[in-house]
Design a protein around this motif. Sequence first.
Motif, PDB file in Angstrom:
ATOM      1  N   VAL A 178      18.134  -1.509  -9.413  1.00 27.45           N
ATOM      2  CA  VAL A 178      16.903  -1.865 -10.315  1.00 27.45           C
ATOM      3  C   VAL A 178      15.516  -2.002  -9.619  1.00 27.45           C
ATOM      4  O   VAL A 178      15.514  -2.757  -8.770  1.00 27.45           O
ATOM      5  N   GLU A 179      14.488  -1.186 -10.092  1.00 26.90           N
ATOM      6  CA  GLU A 179      13.217  -1.315  -9.370  1.00 26.90           C
ATOM      7  C   GLU A 179      12.113  -1.694 -10.649  1.00 26.90           C
ATOM      8  O   GLU A 179      12.188  -0.891 -11.392  1.00 26.90           O
ATOM      9  N   ALA A 180      11.441  -2.470 -10.459  1.00 29.27           N
ATOM     10  CA  ALA A 180      10.480  -3.035 -11.251  1.00 29.27           C
ATOM     11  C   ALA A 180       9.036  -2.675 -10.987  1.00 29.27           C
ATOM     12  O   ALA A 180       8.668  -2.586  -9.680  1.00 29.27           O
ATOM     13  N   ALA A 181       8.215  -2.049 -11.842  1.00 31.01           N
ATOM     14  CA  ALA A 181       6.880  -1.828 -11.957  1.00 31.01           C
ATOM     15  C   ALA A 181       6.123  -2.651 -12.958  1.00 31.01           C
ATOM     16  O   ALA A 181       6.533  -2.346 -14.109  1.00 31.01           O
ATOM     17  N   PRO A 182       5.084  -3.534 -12.488  1.00 30.64           N
ATOM     18  CA  PRO A 182       4.678  -3.916 -11.406  1.00 30.64           C
ATOM     19  C   PRO A 182       5.723  -4.324 -10.338  1.00 30.64           C
ATOM     20  O   PRO A 182       6.815  -4.994 -10.935  1.00 30.64           O
ATOM     21  N   VAL A 183       5.643  -4.404  -9.028  1.00 35.90           N
ATOM     22  CA  VAL A 183       6.758  -4.901  -8.169  1.00 35.90           C
ATOM     23  C   VAL A 183       7.033  -6.189  -8.230  1.00 35.90           C
ATOM     24  O   VAL A 183       8.076  -6.630  -8.359  1.00 35.90           O
ATOM     25  N   GLU A 184       5.970  -7.060  -8.552  1.00 38.63           N
ATOM     26  CA  GLU A 184       6.142  -8.514  -8.699  1.00 38.63           C
ATOM     27  C   GLU A 184       5.924  -8.447 -10.625  1.00 38.63           C
ATOM     28  O   GLU A 184       4.635  -8.688 -10.515  1.00 38.63           O
ATOM     29  N   PRO A 185       6.690  -8.644 -11.326  1.00 43.30           N
ATOM     30  CA  PRO A 185       6.521  -8.509 -12.563  1.00 43.30           C
ATOM     31  C   PRO A 185       5.583  -9.834 -13.199  1.00 43.30           C
ATOM     32  O   PRO A 185       5.712 -10.791 -12.492  1.00 43.30           O
ATOM     33  N   VAL A 186       4.706  -9.597 -14.023  1.00 48.00           N
ATOM     34  CA  VAL A 186       3.901 -10.568 -14.640  1.00 48.00           C
ATOM     35  C   VAL A 186       4.119 -10.622 -16.013  1.00 48.00           C
ATOM     36  O   VAL A 186       4.777  -9.684 -16.556  1.00 48.00           O
ATOM     37  N   VAL A 187       3.457 -11.447 -16.802  1.00 49.48           N
ATOM     38  CA  VAL A 187       3.839 -11.612 -18.159  1.00 49.48           C
ATOM     39  C   VAL A 187       3.301 -10.449 -18.857  1.00 49.48           C
ATOM     40  O   VAL A 187       2.153 -10.052 -18.525  1.00 49.48           O
ATOM     41  N   GLY A 188       3.603  -9.683 -19.415  1.00 53.70           N
ATOM     42  CA  GLY A 188       3.313  -8.409 -20.301  1.00 53.70           C
ATOM     43  C   GLY A 188       4.071  -7.367 -19.958  1.00 53.70           C
ATOM     44  O   GLY A 188       5.485  -7.782 -19.633  1.00 53.70           O
ATOM     45  N   ASP A 189       3.718  -6.098 -19.895  1.00 51.65           N
ATOM     46  CA  ASP A 189       4.639  -4.985 -19.957  1.00 51.65           C
ATOM     47  C   ASP A 189       5.368  -4.789 -18.361  1.00 51.65           C
ATOM     48  O   ASP A 189       4.491  -4.998 -17.488  1.00 51.65           O
ATOM     49  N   VAL A 190       6.475  -4.356 -18.458  1.00 53.80           N
ATOM     50  CA  VAL A 190       7.268  -3.973 -17.250  1.00 53.80           C
ATOM     51  C   VAL A 190       8.092  -2.649 -17.591  1.00 53.80           C
ATOM     52  O   VAL A 190       8.361  -2.324 -18.700  1.00 53.80           O
ATOM     53  N   LEU A 191       8.142  -1.918 -16.592  1.00 54.69           N
ATOM     54  CA  LEU A 191       9.040  -0.699 -16.432  1.00 54.69           C
ATOM     55  C   LEU A 191       9.876  -0.912 -15.402  1.00 54.69           C
ATOM     56  O   LEU A 191       9.881  -1.074 -14.091  1.00 54.69           O
ATOM     57  N   LEU A 192      11.335  -0.756 -15.885  1.00 52.10           N
ATOM     58  CA  LEU A 192      12.370  -1.028 -14.882  1.00 52.10           C
ATOM     59  C   LEU A 192      13.047   0.505 -14.746  1.00 52.10           C
ATOM     60  O   LEU A 192      13.208   0.983 -15.781  1.00 52.10           O
ATOM     61  N   THR A 193      13.222   0.970 -13.545  1.00 45.25           N
ATOM     62  CA  THR A 193      13.871   2.180 -13.200  1.00 45.25           C
ATOM     63  C   THR A 193      15.097   1.688 -12.652  1.00 45.25           C
ATOM     64  O   THR A 193      15.503   1.149 -11.773  1.00 45.25           O
ATOM     65  N   ILE A 194      16.296   1.985 -13.575  1.00 42.63           N
ATOM     66  CA  ILE A 194      17.581   1.676 -13.203  1.00 42.63           C
ATOM     67  C   ILE A 194      18.224   3.030 -12.931  1.00 42.63           C
ATOM     68  O   ILE A 194      18.513   3.794 -13.652  1.00 42.63           O
TER      69      ILE A 194
END
Length: 146
Positions: free
Chosen positions: A53-69
């Motif tokens: 599991v890789e998150a973008a942004p690298v350090e997730p913040v409140v709001g949109d996140v994209l996970l590459t699984i």
Amino acid sequence: MPHTPVDTEEIIYLHRGILMRKLALLLLVGACGGDLHSIQELMTDDMLYMVTVEAAPVEPVVGDVLLTIGVKDHNTMEPITEAALTVEPWMPAHDHGIQGDPVIQETGDGEYEVSFAFSMSGQWDVTIDVDASQGTDQCVASFDVQ
């Protein structure tokens, strides 16, 4: 080709510089919690699948996140394509999830993109259910959302 004498002091100076840079990097890694990348490598509960599991942004913040699984067969390490994924973000401290459902799209070679929005800062657990030919299994990725 003529032989050039080796300057021992210059070699020692260069080695010290390399060692100092390595030490600085190690200190930086320690200060950042020991992780230079955002990829979580997880084994599913019944050990059917390896999941990254890789998150973008690298350090997730409140709001949109994209996970590459990424999903692979645990035994063969072959990518799992055409799996049915279910992703459920959950904030244990407040006993709630997100509004709406995550959008999941297979991108090929055993990789899937999942988009959603974290609604508040804090610890979030993202349960990933994988249903494929090897069976149904799950794992949990955790994020400290800022």
